[in-house]
Design an enzyme around this catalytic site. Structure first.
Site, PDB file in Angstrom:
ATOM      1  CG  HIS A 203       0.508   0.160   1.976  1.00 10.40           C
ATOM      2  ND1 HIS A 203       0.624  -0.264   2.811  1.00 10.40           N
ATOM      3  CD2 HIS A 203      -0.207   1.899   2.924  1.00 10.40           C
ATOM      4  CE1 HIS A 203       1.000   0.188   4.023  1.00 10.40           C
ATOM      5  NE2 HIS A 203       0.777   1.560   4.295  1.00 10.40           N
TER       6      HIS A 203
HETATM    7  C1  UD1 Z   1      -2.046   6.209   4.581  1.00  7.43           C
HETATM    8  C2  UD1 Z   1      -0.632   6.542   5.559  1.00  7.43           C
HETATM    9  C3  UD1 Z   1      -0.142   5.689   5.474  1.00  7.43           C
HETATM   10  C4  UD1 Z   1      -0.239   4.422   6.152  1.00  7.43           C
HETATM   11  C5  UD1 Z   1      -1.706   4.030   5.695  1.00  7.43           C
HETATM   12  C6  UD1 Z   1      -2.609   2.367   6.411  1.00  7.43           C
HETATM   13  C7  UD1 Z   1      -0.511   9.141   5.044  1.00  7.43           C
HETATM   14  C8  UD1 Z   1      -0.352   9.622   3.851  1.00  7.43           C
HETATM   15  N1  UD1 Z   1      -0.630   7.596   5.036  1.00  7.43           N
HETATM   16  O1  UD1 Z   1      -1.418   5.600   3.770  1.00  7.43           O
HETATM   17  O2  UD1 Z   1       0.841   6.540   6.216  1.00  7.43           O
HETATM   18  O3  UD1 Z   1       0.376   3.085   5.936  1.00  7.43           O
HETATM   19  O4  UD1 Z   1      -2.780   4.873   5.418  1.00  7.43           O
HETATM   20  O5  UD1 Z   1      -2.317   1.852   6.015  1.00  7.43           O
HETATM   21  O6  UD1 Z   1      -1.781   8.985   5.903  1.00  7.43           O
HETATM   22  N2  UD1 Z   1      -9.274   4.624   0.597  1.00  7.43           N
HETATM   23  C9  UD1 Z   1     -10.576   4.044   0.896  1.00  7.43           C
HETATM   24  N3  UD1 Z   1     -10.991   3.874   1.957  1.00  7.43           N
HETATM   25  C10 UD1 Z   1     -10.594   3.646   3.007  1.00  7.43           C
HETATM   26  C11 UD1 Z   1      -8.965   3.990   3.021  1.00  7.43           C
HETATM   27  C12 UD1 Z   1      -8.686   4.578   1.730  1.00  7.43           C
HETATM   28  O7  UD1 Z   1     -11.635   3.783  -0.401  1.00  7.43           O
HETATM   29  O8  UD1 Z   1     -11.463   3.559   3.471  1.00  7.43           O
HETATM   30  C13 UD1 Z   1      -8.387   4.876  -0.639  1.00  7.43           C
HETATM   31  C14 UD1 Z   1      -8.726   6.082  -1.603  1.00  7.43           C
HETATM   32  O9  UD1 Z   1      -9.142   5.464  -2.288  1.00  7.43           O
HETATM   33  C15 UD1 Z   1      -7.812   7.335  -1.026  1.00  7.43           C
HETATM   34  C16 UD1 Z   1      -6.378   5.929  -0.547  1.00  7.43           C
HETATM   35  O10 UD1 Z   1      -7.710   4.476  -0.425  1.00  7.43           O
HETATM   36  O11 UD1 Z   1      -7.759   7.959  -1.501  1.00  7.43           O
HETATM   37  C17 UD1 Z   1      -5.970   5.915   0.367  1.00  7.43           C
HETATM   38  O12 UD1 Z   1      -5.945   7.081   1.439  1.00  7.43           O
HETATM   39  P1  UD1 Z   1      -5.242   7.351   2.386  1.00  7.43           P
HETATM   40  O13 UD1 Z   1      -5.723   7.170   3.843  1.00  7.43           O
HETATM   41  O14 UD1 Z   1      -4.657   9.055   1.688  1.00  7.43           O
HETATM   42  O15 UD1 Z   1      -3.834   7.169   2.779  1.00  7.43           O
HETATM   43  P2  UD1 Z   1      -2.936   5.751   2.504  1.00  7.43           P
HETATM   44  O16 UD1 Z   1      -2.385   5.115   2.028  1.00  7.43           O
HETATM   45  O17 UD1 Z   1      -4.568   4.185   3.562  1.00  7.43           O
HETATM   46  N1  UDP Z   2      -3.598  -5.026   9.142  1.00  4.27           N
HETATM   47  C1  UDP Z   2      -5.487  -5.210   9.180  1.00  4.27           C
HETATM   48  N2  UDP Z   2      -5.948  -6.016   7.684  1.00  4.27           N
HETATM   49  C2  UDP Z   2      -5.323  -6.219   6.593  1.00  4.27           C
HETATM   50  C3  UDP Z   2      -3.886  -5.525   6.146  1.00  4.27           C
HETATM   51  C4  UDP Z   2      -3.550  -4.589   6.931  1.00  4.27           C
HETATM   52  O1  UDP Z   2      -5.620  -5.803   9.915  1.00  4.27           O
HETATM   53  O2  UDP Z   2      -5.715  -6.478   6.014  1.00  4.27           O
HETATM   54  C5  UDP Z   2      -3.089  -4.642   9.855  1.00  4.27           C
HETATM   55  C6  UDP Z   2      -1.660  -4.772  10.309  1.00  4.27           C
HETATM   56  O3  UDP Z   2      -1.957  -6.347  10.978  1.00  4.27           O
HETATM   57  C7  UDP Z   2      -0.997  -3.572  10.969  1.00  4.27           C
HETATM   58  C8  UDP Z   2      -1.893  -1.878  10.235  1.00  4.27           C
HETATM   59  O4  UDP Z   2      -3.184  -2.944   9.588  1.00  4.27           O
HETATM   60  O5  UDP Z   2      -1.638  -4.327  12.729  1.00  4.27           O
HETATM   61  C9  UDP Z   2      -1.246  -1.651   9.620  1.00  4.27           C
HETATM   62  O6  UDP Z   2      -1.382  -1.080   8.822  1.00  4.27           O
HETATM   63  P1  UDP Z   2      -0.828  -0.820   7.216  1.00  4.27           P
HETATM   64  O7  UDP Z   2       0.268  -1.574   7.306  1.00  4.27           O
HETATM   65  O8  UDP Z   2      -2.396  -0.181   6.906  1.00  4.27           O
HETATM   66  O9  UDP Z   2      -0.165   0.781   7.475  1.00  4.27           O
HETATM   67  P2  UDP Z   2       1.342   0.738   7.877  1.00  4.27           P
HETATM   68  O10 UDP Z   2       1.593  -0.025   9.342  1.00  4.27           O
HETATM   69  O11 UDP Z   2       2.694   0.395   6.430  1.00  4.27           O
HETATM   70  O12 UDP Z   2       1.473   2.605   8.723  1.00  4.27           O
END
Ligand code: UD1
Ligand code: UDP
Length: 350
Positions: A203
């Site tokens: 991601h």
């Molecule tokens: C965010 C964090 C990242 C973290 C990740 C955990 C920032 C800059 N990034 O990234 O550090 O590792 O969360 O997962 O804060 N979306 C959905 N449904 C949701 C949420 C997101 O469809 O409930 C999709 C949308 O298209 C959105 C994209 O995911 O534009 C990215 O979501 P966003 O929260 O901006 O960043 P993450 O990639 O989730």
């Molecule tokens: N996680 C989850 N379900 C998923 C993928 C991740 O519960 O399908 C959990 C994972 O075990 C971890 C947390 O989400 O504890 C981490 O989130 P992510 O990898 O999105 O973010 P990051 O740690 O890179 O910020």
């Protein structure tokens, strides 16, 4: 004492799961969810399964560009801080919700407590690196998970207010592992056998937003020919479609899973291939070889201990890791003893 906690994304729910209920033993906590993650399987499932207290406020900010997302959070948080007048604002990790929560508090002269402070990738192109550096420099309490994080802060001149309490994720994972053993049916659901599949997550923006990097990852996983379980982040789902990429039959794409099933999938995988921060650590906690598809990691101890290799997005390196990385090293105790949340409470109490 009144502590206002800001969460917004799934790694923060994992951390709040360890800390919120402990804080509430002695203090009043106001929990604010920014709404950065909002799908049921990215948000509600964590609150339900991990019994995280229901947020007092949900700002409903949702997705968007960094400025709009962070700015909307700031505007909405300011109103709540003015109304609630917390003694401390507590934030976790390095997302846009972290930065907004901390910056808004700092402007209103409310002390900030940063849990998971001091992490550095030394790659300023990562939004997370920007968020964590800025947050650390305006925090009063910096709860670091490792000695490396403590050193990173010292190198930037931050020495006061730094407490090495261990990693709250370790607290959470210990608890969730028990729940996973008792309750998860995910292996049966997907007809999986212990140690007979690889678990993958993708991601990180630097991978999803770069067609060449994402193509390399997809091709490497396809060409490995291994059975791979891939709970796919919605961000990645979107880019895979946009770039016209496709996974082959050895890869089982599923919706993001709840934390109990995720920990179960990790516990029974033979290897983990990921670009996640949290999942790299979880692999370490569970003694699973981790192949990290990034160019660097903040969790350098997992590499130094021999359980994590950094392969970037080079196709051959990913496949080589999948086929050949089989560590057996003894692990050191790096992330504390599973009582980080209690230590945080003790320090805030003083
Ligand atoms: C965010 C964090 C990242 C973290 C990740 C955990 C920032 C800059 N990034 O990234 O550090 O590792 O969360 O997962 O804060 N979306 C959905 N449904 C949701 C949420 C997101 O469809 O409930 C999709 C949308 O298209 C959105 C994209 O995911 O534009 C990215 O979501 P966003 O929260 O901006 O960043 P993450 O990639 O989730
Ligand atoms: N996680 C989850 N379900 C998923 C993928 C991740 O519960 O399908 C959990 C994972 O075990 C971890 C947390 O989400 O504890 C981490 O989130 P992510 O990898 O999105 O973010 P990051 O740690 O890179 O910020």
């Amino acid at each position: 004492m009144k502590i206002l906690t800001v969460v917004g994304a799934r790694p923060q729910f994992m951390k709040a799961a360890a800390v919120s209920n402990v804080i509430r033993q002695k203090h009043k906590e106001i929990l604010v969810h920014t709404g950065q993650h909002y799908d049921g399987n990215m948000s509600k499932v964590f609150f339900d399964e991990l019994k995280i207290p229901k947020p007092d406020y949900n700002l409903g900010v949702g997705s968007g560009n960094h400025g709009k997302q962070t700015g909307t959070m700031l505007i909405k948080l300011e109103e709540i801080y003015e109304k609630e007048k917390p003694d401390i604002v507590l934030v976790y990790g390095d997302t846009n919700s972290t930065l907004a929560g901390a910056l808004c508090a700092s402007k209103l002269l409310i002390p900030v407590a940063h849990v998971e402070a001091g992490l550095r990738s030394f790659n300023m192109t990562m939004p997370e690196e920007q968020n964590r550096i800025l947050t650390d420099h305006i925090s009063k309490y910096l709860f670091v998970p490792t000695t490396t994080a403590e050193k990173n802060l010292n190198n930037e001149g931050i020495k006061k207010g730094v407490y090495n309490v261990g990693d709250v994720m370790y607290d959470s994972v210990l608890r969730i592992s028990k729940l996973a053993k008792e309750n998860s049916k995910i292996l049966e659901k997907f007809d999986l056998e212990n140690n007979k599949y690889i678990l993958t997550t993708i991601h990180r923006a630097e991978n999803t937003n770069d067609p060449k990097r994402l193509k390399n990852i997809v091709e490497a996983l396809n060409e490995s020919g291994k059975r791979i379980m891939l709970p796919l982040h919605p961000r990645t789902h979107k880019y895979i479609e946009d770039y016209g990429l496709a996974f082959s039959d050895n890869i089982k794409i599923i919706e993001p899973v709840g934390p109990i099933d995720m920990i179960a999938l990790e516990m029974h995988a033979c290897k983990i291939v990921t670009d996640s921060g949290g999942v790299q650590k979880e692999a370490f906690f569970m003694h699973k070889p981790c192949i990290t598809m990034r160019d660097e990691t903040e969790w350098v101890e997992t590499v130094e201990n021999g359980w994590n290799i950094i392969v970037g997005t080079n196709k051959d390196k990913i496949i080589h890791g999948i086929n050949n990385f089989n560590p057996t090293n003894k692990q050191e105790e790096i992330f504390g003893d599973g009582t980080a949340a209690e230590k945080i409470l003790d320090i805030l109490d003083c």
